[in-house]
Design a protein around this motif. Structure first.
Motif, PDB file in Angstrom:
ATOM      1  N   ARG A  74       0.869  -1.180   0.000  1.00 30.74           N
ATOM      2  CA  ARG A  74       0.000   0.000   0.000  1.00 30.74           C
ATOM      3  C   ARG A  74       0.905   1.229   0.000  1.00 30.74           C
ATOM      4  O   ARG A  74       1.569   1.518   1.009  1.00 30.74           O
ATOM      5  N   VAL A  75       0.956   1.915  -1.120  1.00 27.09           N
ATOM      6  CA  VAL A  75       1.830   3.084  -1.224  1.00 27.09           C
ATOM      7  C   VAL A  75       1.180   4.261  -0.504  1.00 27.09           C
ATOM      8  O   VAL A  75      -0.007   4.547  -0.694  1.00 27.09           O
ATOM      9  N   GLU A  76       1.964   4.905   0.357  1.00 25.42           N
ATOM     10  CA  GLU A  76       1.440   6.035   1.134  1.00 25.42           C
ATOM     11  C   GLU A  76       1.847   7.369   0.520  1.00 25.42           C
ATOM     12  O   GLU A  76       1.101   8.340   0.578  1.00 25.42           O
ATOM     13  N   ARG A  77       3.069   7.396  -0.029  1.00 26.56           N
ATOM     14  CA  ARG A  77       3.558   8.687  -0.530  1.00 26.56           C
ATOM     15  C   ARG A  77       4.627   8.484  -1.601  1.00 26.56           C
ATOM     16  O   ARG A  77       5.428   7.546  -1.516  1.00 26.56           O
ATOM     17  N   VAL A  78       4.604   9.364  -2.584  1.00 28.86           N
ATOM     18  CA  VAL A  78       5.672   9.426  -3.578  1.00 28.86           C
ATOM     19  C   VAL A  78       6.176  10.869  -3.532  1.00 28.86           C
ATOM     20  O   VAL A  78       5.384  11.807  -3.635  1.00 28.86           O
ATOM     21  N   LEU A  79       7.464  11.049  -3.329  1.00 26.98           N
ATOM     22  CA  LEU A  79       8.019  12.402  -3.153  1.00 26.98           C
ATOM     23  C   LEU A  79       9.337  12.470  -3.893  1.00 26.98           C
ATOM     24  O   LEU A  79      10.219  11.634  -3.646  1.00 26.98           O
ATOM     25  N   GLY A  80       9.474  13.433  -4.788  1.00 27.93           N
ATOM     26  CA  GLY A  80      10.768  13.456  -5.460  1.00 27.93           C
ATOM     27  C   GLY A  80      10.982  14.595  -6.423  1.00 27.93           C
ATOM     28  O   GLY A  80      10.133  15.477  -6.613  1.00 27.93           O
ATOM     29  N   ILE A  81      12.156  14.536  -7.017  1.00 22.93           N
ATOM     30  CA  ILE A  81      12.583  15.492  -8.040  1.00 22.93           C
ATOM     31  C   ILE A  81      12.449  14.754  -9.361  1.00 22.93           C
ATOM     32  O   ILE A  81      13.166  13.773  -9.593  1.00 22.93           O
ATOM     33  N   VAL A  82      11.516  15.200 -10.204  1.00 25.11           N
ATOM     34  CA  VAL A  82      11.253  14.453 -11.440  1.00 25.11           C
ATOM     35  C   VAL A  82      11.508  15.299 -12.686  1.00 25.11           C
ATOM     36  O   VAL A  82      11.146  14.895 -13.787  1.00 25.11           O
ATOM     37  N   ASN A  83      12.119  16.465 -12.507  1.00 28.36           N
ATOM     38  CA  ASN A  83      12.457  17.281 -13.675  1.00 28.36           C
ATOM     39  C   ASN A  83      13.903  17.742 -13.569  1.00 28.36           C
ATOM     40  O   ASN A  83      14.276  18.467 -12.639  1.00 28.36           O
ATOM     41  N   GLY A  84      14.697  17.304 -14.531  1.00 23.05           N
ATOM     42  CA  GLY A  84      16.138  17.576 -14.487  1.00 23.05           C
ATOM     43  C   GLY A  84      16.476  19.024 -14.778  1.00 23.05           C
ATOM     44  O   GLY A  84      17.386  19.592 -14.161  1.00 23.05           O
ATOM     45  N   THR A  85      15.750  19.629 -15.717  1.00 27.23           N
ATOM     46  CA  THR A  85      16.058  21.000 -16.119  1.00 27.23           C
ATOM     47  C   THR A  85      15.910  21.949 -14.930  1.00 27.23           C
ATOM     48  O   THR A  85      16.793  22.773 -14.657  1.00 27.23           O
ATOM     49  N   THR A  86      14.789  21.837 -14.230  1.00 18.16           N
ATOM     50  CA  THR A  86      14.563  22.749 -13.110  1.00 18.16           C
ATOM     51  C   THR A  86      15.515  22.438 -11.957  1.00 18.16           C
ATOM     52  O   THR A  86      15.923  23.342 -11.223  1.00 18.16           O
ATOM     53  N   ASN A  87      15.882  21.173 -11.803  1.00 16.90           N
ATOM     54  CA  ASN A  87      16.834  20.856 -10.734  1.00 16.90           C
ATOM     55  C   ASN A  87      18.196  21.463 -11.047  1.00 16.90           C
ATOM     56  O   ASN A  87      18.882  21.978 -10.155  1.00 16.90           O
ATOM     57  N   PHE A  88      18.567  21.439 -12.338  1.00 16.98           N
ATOM     58  CA  PHE A  88      19.829  22.058 -12.738  1.00 16.98           C
ATOM     59  C   PHE A  88      19.799  23.559 -12.405  1.00 16.98           C
ATOM     60  O   PHE A  88      20.748  24.109 -11.837  1.00 16.98           O
ATOM     61  N   ILE A  89      18.694  24.228 -12.741  1.00 17.25           N
ATOM     62  CA  ILE A  89      18.583  25.682 -12.528  1.00 17.25           C
ATOM     63  C   ILE A  89      18.640  26.012 -11.031  1.00 17.25           C
ATOM     64  O   ILE A  89      19.385  26.899 -10.604  1.00 17.25           O
ATOM     65  N   LEU A  90      17.860  25.281 -10.235  1.00 20.08           N
ATOM     66  CA  LEU A  90      17.835  25.563  -8.790  1.00 20.08           C
ATOM     67  C   LEU A  90      19.192  25.244  -8.146  1.00 20.08           C
ATOM     68  O   LEU A  90      19.649  25.968  -7.246  1.00 20.08           O
ATOM     69  N   ASP A  91      19.830  24.190  -8.619  1.00 19.12           N
ATOM     70  CA  ASP A  91      21.154  23.829  -8.097  1.00 19.12           C
ATOM     71  C   ASP A  91      22.152  24.948  -8.401  1.00 19.12           C
ATOM     72  O   ASP A  91      22.961  25.350  -7.548  1.00 19.12           O
ATOM     73  N   LYS A  92      22.061  25.462  -9.628  1.00 18.01           N
ATOM     74  CA  LYS A  92      22.954  26.561 -10.043  1.00 18.01           C
ATOM     75  C   LYS A  92      22.717  27.786  -9.147  1.00 18.01           C
ATOM     76  O   LYS A  92      23.661  28.434  -8.687  1.00 18.01           O
ATOM     77  N   MET A  93      21.440  28.107  -8.919  1.00 20.75           N
ATOM     78  CA  MET A  93      21.119  29.260  -8.076  1.00 20.75           C
ATOM     79  C   MET A  93      21.671  29.051  -6.665  1.00 20.75           C
ATOM     80  O   MET A  93      22.172  29.979  -6.027  1.00 20.75           O
ATOM     81  N   ALA A 134       7.444  24.188 -20.481  1.00 19.82           N
ATOM     82  CA  ALA A 134       6.958  22.918 -19.915  1.00 19.82           C
ATOM     83  C   ALA A 134       7.753  22.538 -18.673  1.00 19.82           C
ATOM     84  O   ALA A 134       7.197  22.012 -17.708  1.00 19.82           O
ATOM     85  N   ASP A 135       9.040  22.816 -18.682  1.00 19.60           N
ATOM     86  CA  ASP A 135       9.870  22.477 -17.530  1.00 19.60           C
ATOM     87  C   ASP A 135       9.722  23.519 -16.418  1.00 19.60           C
ATOM     88  O   ASP A 135       9.370  23.179 -15.290  1.00 19.60           O
ATOM     89  N   VAL A 136       9.992  24.797 -16.725  1.00 17.06           N
ATOM     90  CA  VAL A 136      10.090  25.795 -15.650  1.00 17.06           C
ATOM     91  C   VAL A 136       8.739  26.150 -15.030  1.00 17.06           C
ATOM     92  O   VAL A 136       8.676  26.573 -13.875  1.00 17.06           O
ATOM     93  N   GLU A 137       7.656  25.959 -15.777  1.00 21.51           N
ATOM     94  CA  GLU A 137       6.330  26.217 -15.194  1.00 21.51           C
ATOM     95  C   GLU A 137       5.759  24.965 -14.523  1.00 21.51           C
ATOM     96  O   GLU A 137       4.628  24.965 -14.049  1.00 21.51           O
ATOM     97  N   GLY A 138       6.519  23.880 -14.546  1.00 22.66           N
ATOM     98  CA  GLY A 138       6.113  22.678 -13.808  1.00 22.66           C
ATOM     99  C   GLY A 138       5.153  21.751 -14.536  1.00 22.66           C
ATOM    100  O   GLY A 138       4.674  20.779 -13.947  1.00 22.66           O
ATOM    101  N   PHE A 139       4.871  22.014 -15.823  1.00 19.42           N
ATOM    102  CA  PHE A 139       3.922  21.145 -16.544  1.00 19.42           C
ATOM    103  C   PHE A 139       4.478  19.726 -16.695  1.00 19.42           C
ATOM    104  O   PHE A 139       3.758  18.746 -16.545  1.00 19.42           O
ATOM    105  N   ASP A 140       5.779  19.639 -17.030  1.00 13.99           N
ATOM    106  CA  ASP A 140       6.406  18.315 -17.209  1.00 13.99           C
ATOM    107  C   ASP A 140       6.344  17.526 -15.897  1.00 13.99           C
ATOM    108  O   ASP A 140       5.943  16.359 -15.878  1.00 13.99           O
ATOM    109  N   ALA A 141       6.705  18.178 -14.810  1.00 11.99           N
ATOM    110  CA  ALA A 141       6.682  17.491 -13.501  1.00 11.99           C
ATOM    111  C   ALA A 141       5.251  17.146 -13.096  1.00 11.99           C
ATOM    112  O   ALA A 141       5.006  16.087 -12.493  1.00 11.99           O
TER     113      ALA A 141
END
Ligand SMILES: NC(=O)c1ccc[n+]([C@@H]2O[C@H](COP(=O)([O-])OP(=O)(O)OC[C@H]3O[C@@H](n4cnc5c(N)ncnc54)[C@H](O)[C@@H]3O)[C@@H](O)[C@H]2O)c1
Ligand SMILES: N[C@@H](CCO)C(=O)O
Ligand code: NA
Length: 430
Positions: free
Chosen positions: A152-171, A197-204
């Motif tokens: 029984r899955v209770e939660r899925v939590l994660g980073i699922v978009n590489g482009t935005t993770n790259f940008i936030l990591d850089k910042m 699609a990436d930065v507005e979160g549509f892909d994620a």
């Protein structure tokens, strides 16, 4: 096993992922045949523009008529790597109608019309596989769909978009603002020319919809996912996060409610403590935690994008589907029997970091605190820094419903002593 049979495969789209799939199907042909139990033969590759050199792909396989290709009638498997809604949807359903199973990486289409695709597959006794659609190379769809099918899955939590993770990591690491970090992501080929699609979160959000559906056996559409992108994240937000021992990540979070009666799915930037494993996911990598009742916490990490990594997921699906064709069996279809209510964002309970610019006068802090108290939002910490009669106030709350927090913010904005609500960020991962 030598059945004497050859499985016929058509590839639709020969871009970043498709070209790698074609290459690997050729270079790994013998291993694939041994693992499947029969050779898989690429019999056609639909491209948008003919006449381009495509190393490793015999010219006679290329066609610009994808519709005619999927209507051949002798295909075992169609691999769709065009992306987008149309013509991908029509090509996939046409492939089912003509007896083929389908492997796709198309998260946008699955989030838009997963049930329609599943229904078409079921009607024609075919498979629909899509490991590449969520977190590229990382096995995540199959673990949710098959390995955890008894839990029984209770939660899925994660980073699922590489482009935005790259940008936030850089910042985070350079102190750069959003625009400069985006420019660098574009120059390095992480962000597309149109990064919306990436930065507005549509892909994620599309990935969150797919993950929530699989995790909770409930249909979750793109419109059910609360979505906020990273375009409003500032260098000041990152600096503030650092002062709290946190960083900022764009998270996809799918959760069952405490009473188990409803689920939520959301994508938004959030502060997470540096001690949390997600904080050390750097660059364009993805990582996802799945928490299940019996399994406990599971972590999936790796390359969420890129031609070759994504092709790895596609080839894994190709092997699975090909085995089913030979064994005249099928993989899992849609599992949406639980029909849980998908609750709105207001029902989500989490913590908040709120940054306010206020007048530095007696009673202001008490006034601000009263607003929180009125909406039953409990304050955890307050930090104040004064500058020339003004002060910046950072309030971190205990867990509270999102609706209560939105009410607090609306009221704070009305206060004369509050010059600005500079940022509101959720705090996750504690
Ligand atoms: N690139 C990644 O890292 C990645 C990761 C996971 C999933 N995906 C998914 O895989 C799919 C393909 O992504 P990509 O990065 O290879 O995209 P891409 O843009 O590089 O390739 C798509 C190709 O399809 C072709 N095409 C468009 N319309 C066509 C038509 N009617 N007939 C034939 N060809 C047509 C385009 O010319 C292009 O070469 C998408 O659904 C994407 O979301 C990509
Ligand atoms: N644009 C996506 C590709 C994988 O879906 C990303 O940045 O993660
Ligand atoms: Na995957």
């Amino acid at each position: 096993m030598d059945t004497g049979r050859k499985l016929k495969v058509a590839l639709l789209g020969c871009g970043s992922v498709g070209s790698e799939v074609a290459r690997m199907m050729t270079t790994h042909a013998e291993d694939l045949a041994a693992r499947i139990g029969a050779p898989v033969e690429l019999v056609g590759v639909a491209v948008r523009r003919a006449g381009r050199p495509r190393p490793g792909i015999p010219e006679e396989l290329l066609t610009t008529d994808a519709t005619a290709l999927v209507k051949r009638g002798d295909l075992d498997i169609v691999i769709e790597l065009i992306g987008g809604i149309e013509p991908a949807r029509t090509l996939i359903t046409t492939a089912f109608e003509h007896g083929a199973s389908v492997v796709t990486g198309n998260k946008a289409l699955l989030a838009e019309d997963g049930p329609g695709l599943y229904a078409a597959a079921a009607q024609h006794g075919a498979d629909l596989y899509y490991e590449a659609a969520v977190a590229g190379a990382i096995p995540l769809v199959r673990p949710l769909r098959e390995s955890l099918a008894g839990d029984r899955v209770e939660r899925v939590l994660g980073i699922v978009n590489g482009t935005t993770n790259f940008i936030l990591d850089k910042m985070d690491t350079s102190g750069a603002g959003y625009a400069d970090a985006l420019d660098e992501a574009t120059a390095l080929g992480y962000a597309e020319a149109d990064p919306t699609a990436d930065v507005e979160g549509f892909d994620a959000a599309a990935k969150a919809a797919i993950l929530a559906g699989l995790a909770f056996h409930t249909r979750v559409g793109l419109d059910d996912v609360h979505r906020e992108g990273i375009t409003e994240v500032t260098a000041a937000d990152l600096a503030s996060a650092q002062r709290m021992g946190c960083t900022v990540k764009l998270l996809a979070i799918c959760e069952r409610s405490a009473d188990g009666a409803s689920v939520t799915a959301r994508v938004h930037p959030a502060m997470i403590p540096l001690s949390h494993p997600l904080a050390s996911v750097r660059g364009a990598y993805n990582a996802v935690f799945v928490k299940a009742a019996a399994a406990g916490q599971l972590m999936f990490y790796g390359a969420g994008a890129g031609g070759a990594p994504t092709a790895s997921a596609v080839l894994g699906d190709l092997v699975a589907v090909a085995r089913h064709r030979l064994g005249e069996s099928n993989g899992p279809g849609e599992s949406a029997y639980a029909r849980l209510r998908v609750a709105p964002m207001g029902d989500v309970v989490t913590r908040y970091h709120i940054s306010l610019d206020v007048a530095d006068k007696p009673g202001v802090l008490a006034h601000v605190a009263t607003v929180f108290a009125r909406h039953d939002v409990s304050i955890d910490t307050v930090r104040q820094q004064g500058k020339d009669g003004e002060a910046s106030l950072v309030v971190v709350t205990h867990r509270a419903p999102d609706s209560a927090l939105q009410a607090v913010v609306a009221e704070l904005r009305e206060l004369d002593t509050v010059r600005d609500v500079a940022s509101i960020m959720r705090v996750e991962g504690e």
